[in-house]
Design a protein around this motif. Structure first.
Motif, PDB file in Angstrom:
ATOM      1  N   ASP A  76       0.837  -1.208   0.000  1.00  0.00           N
ATOM      2  CA  ASP A  76       0.000   0.000   0.000  1.00  0.00           C
ATOM      3  C   ASP A  76       0.870   1.255   0.000  1.00  0.00           C
ATOM      4  O   ASP A  76       0.576   2.234  -0.686  1.00  0.00           O
ATOM      5  CB  ASP A  76      -0.926   0.012   1.230  1.00  0.00           C
ATOM      6  CG  ASP A  76      -2.053  -0.998   1.121  1.00  0.00           C
ATOM      7  OD1 ASP A  76      -2.376  -1.406  -0.013  1.00  0.00           O
ATOM      8  OD2 ASP A  76      -2.598  -1.393   2.166  1.00  0.00           O
ATOM      9  N   PHE A  77       1.922   1.190   0.795  1.00  0.00           N
ATOM     10  CA  PHE A  77       2.875   2.305   0.892  1.00  0.00           C
ATOM     11  C   PHE A  77       3.440   2.633  -0.493  1.00  0.00           C
ATOM     12  O   PHE A  77       3.598   3.795  -0.865  1.00  0.00           O
ATOM     13  CB  PHE A  77       3.998   1.890   1.857  1.00  0.00           C
ATOM     14  CG  PHE A  77       5.062   2.919   2.097  1.00  0.00           C
ATOM     15  CD1 PHE A  77       4.773   4.113   2.738  1.00  0.00           C
ATOM     16  CD2 PHE A  77       6.374   2.697   1.692  1.00  0.00           C
ATOM     17  CE1 PHE A  77       5.769   5.063   2.974  1.00  0.00           C
ATOM     18  CE2 PHE A  77       7.368   3.626   1.920  1.00  0.00           C
ATOM     19  CZ  PHE A  77       7.056   4.808   2.564  1.00  0.00           C
ATOM     20  N   LEU A  78       3.672   1.593  -1.267  1.00  0.00           N
ATOM     21  CA  LEU A  78       4.178   1.727  -2.632  1.00  0.00           C
ATOM     22  C   LEU A  78       3.137   2.404  -3.526  1.00  0.00           C
ATOM     23  O   LEU A  78       3.440   3.359  -4.239  1.00  0.00           O
ATOM     24  CB  LEU A  78       4.503   0.328  -3.159  1.00  0.00           C
ATOM     25  CG  LEU A  78       5.092   0.155  -4.543  1.00  0.00           C
ATOM     26  CD1 LEU A  78       6.426   0.856  -4.645  1.00  0.00           C
ATOM     27  CD2 LEU A  78       5.250  -1.323  -4.855  1.00  0.00           C
ATOM     28  N   SER A  79       1.897   1.922  -3.449  1.00  0.00           N
ATOM     29  CA  SER A  79       0.829   2.465  -4.312  1.00  0.00           C
ATOM     30  C   SER A  79       0.490   3.912  -3.959  1.00  0.00           C
ATOM     31  O   SER A  79       0.022   4.667  -4.803  1.00  0.00           O
ATOM     32  CB  SER A  79      -0.427   1.591  -4.226  1.00  0.00           C
ATOM     33  OG  SER A  79      -0.979   1.659  -2.924  1.00  0.00           O
ATOM     34  N   MET A  80       0.730   4.320  -2.712  1.00  0.00           N
ATOM     35  CA  MET A  80       0.466   5.705  -2.276  1.00  0.00           C
ATOM     36  C   MET A  80       1.544   6.685  -2.729  1.00  0.00           C
ATOM     37  O   MET A  80       1.422   7.876  -2.532  1.00  0.00           O
ATOM     38  CB  MET A  80       0.448   5.778  -0.744  1.00  0.00           C
ATOM     39  CG  MET A  80      -0.653   5.065  -0.053  1.00  0.00           C
ATOM     40  SD  MET A  80      -0.272   5.079   1.729  1.00  0.00           S
ATOM     41  CE  MET A  80      -1.430   3.864   2.301  1.00  0.00           C
TER      42      MET A  80
END
Length: 307
Positions: A70-74
């Motif tokens: 999720d951190f990546l997609s944000m």
């Protein structure tokens, strides 16, 4: 009277249910918390302390594989990689810490990080004049990136990463990093050996081909690590000696001739054998037959025998 006393002490179940429902409504998901922390870190109105606090909290969340994705997609990973360029040492340190946590055992993040230039930035931090805490976290992030990722290992060698790590041994005040470097090299060498020796199906064949392109051991020999590693046996900490002995053992097949021609290594091993014979005997007297010092003594005896 007894019932009345109990009622005063404990709230009715209906009231408790109502309060729990209100509490659950207020609870934020990890995703929502990370969005706020990333926003705080990226905001130009945030103070340095607030940015550091945001990174500190993010490190806790990105340890979980799903949170790291999720951190990546944000867009959080990109911001943290940019943070490695910060002129503030404390921001660089915490950015590397978050990066290392997100990379740990997470192939998707590893791929995105190397494509985003994280490897080059980490090597620059390790190769230049930086405070020790910054280099510690950069080495942590580098280790997380390289483990179980042969493509990153290959790029690391191409970019002169092994020379960068070797340069840490020539600088004063970097002693605490030496054992971390030794541990990383041992893990990478064993990782490749174990994979090549294991039983594998067709799906593993591609990964084995990738590992065959990682010329780590030839680079280690070429750059003089055979001479460098045994010198660390002079360090007093048992944990450091254990890590060094493991790497000496792993390099035995490649460094044997050099080891045999190194009188300092023979002397160091003899002294260590005497020391650990006493400590192992003391362990045994205390009823610990398979103790830590006995294990270290076994490693020393194996190396002496092989030499």
């Amino acid at each position: 009277a007894r019932e009345e006393e109990v009622r005063k002490k404990f709230r009715p179940i209906e009231q408790l249910k109502e309060e729990f429902e209100k509490l659950n409504m207020k609870m934020e998901t990890d995703y929502e918390i990370m969005v706020k922390l990333i926003s705080k870190f990226n905001s130009s109105s945030s103070t340095l302390d607030e940015k550091v606090a945001a990174l500190y909290d993010l490190e806790y969340y990105v340890h979980q594989v799903d949170n790291a994705k999720d951190f990546l997609s944000m867009g959080g990973l990109r911001l943290v990689i940019e943070g490695l360029n910060s002129s503030e040492a404390v921001l660089k340190e915490h950015a590397a810490f978050v990066l290392g946590a997100a990379l740990s055992s997470n192939p998707k993040v590893q791929i995105e990080a190397i494509e985003g230039g994280a490897l080059q930035k980490l090597l620059v931090i390790l190769a230049t004049e930086q405070p020790l805490p910054v280099r510690k976290k950069a080495l942590f992030a580098l280790s997380s990136m390289l483990r179980h990722f042969p493509y990153a290992q290959q790029q690391f060698l191409k970019l002169g990463g092994l020379q960068v790590l070797r340069s840490l041994f020539r600088q004063k005040g970097m002693e605490t990093l030496h054992v971390r470097v030794v541990t990383l090299l041992y893990d990478l060498i064993m990782e490749k050996m174990l994979l090549e020796d294991s039983q594998h199906g067709e799906q593993m064949e591609e990964k084995i081909q990738q590992y065959r392109q990682v010329r780590l051991v030839p680079a280690v020999l070429e750059q003089g690590w055979c001479a460098l590693v045994p010198n660390l046996l002079a360090m007093p900490e048992h944990d450091t000696r254990e890590k060094v002995l493991k790497l000496v053992g792993a390099l035995m097949a490649f460094c044997r001739e050099h080891y045999r021609g190194d009188p300092a290594l023979g002397t160091a091993l003899s002294l260590l054998r005497s020391e650990y014979e006493e400590l192992a005997a003391e362990e045994q007297r205390e009823g610990d037959k398979d103790g830590y010092f006995r294990e270290l003594l076994g490693s020393i005896n194996t190396i002496i025998q092989e030499l």
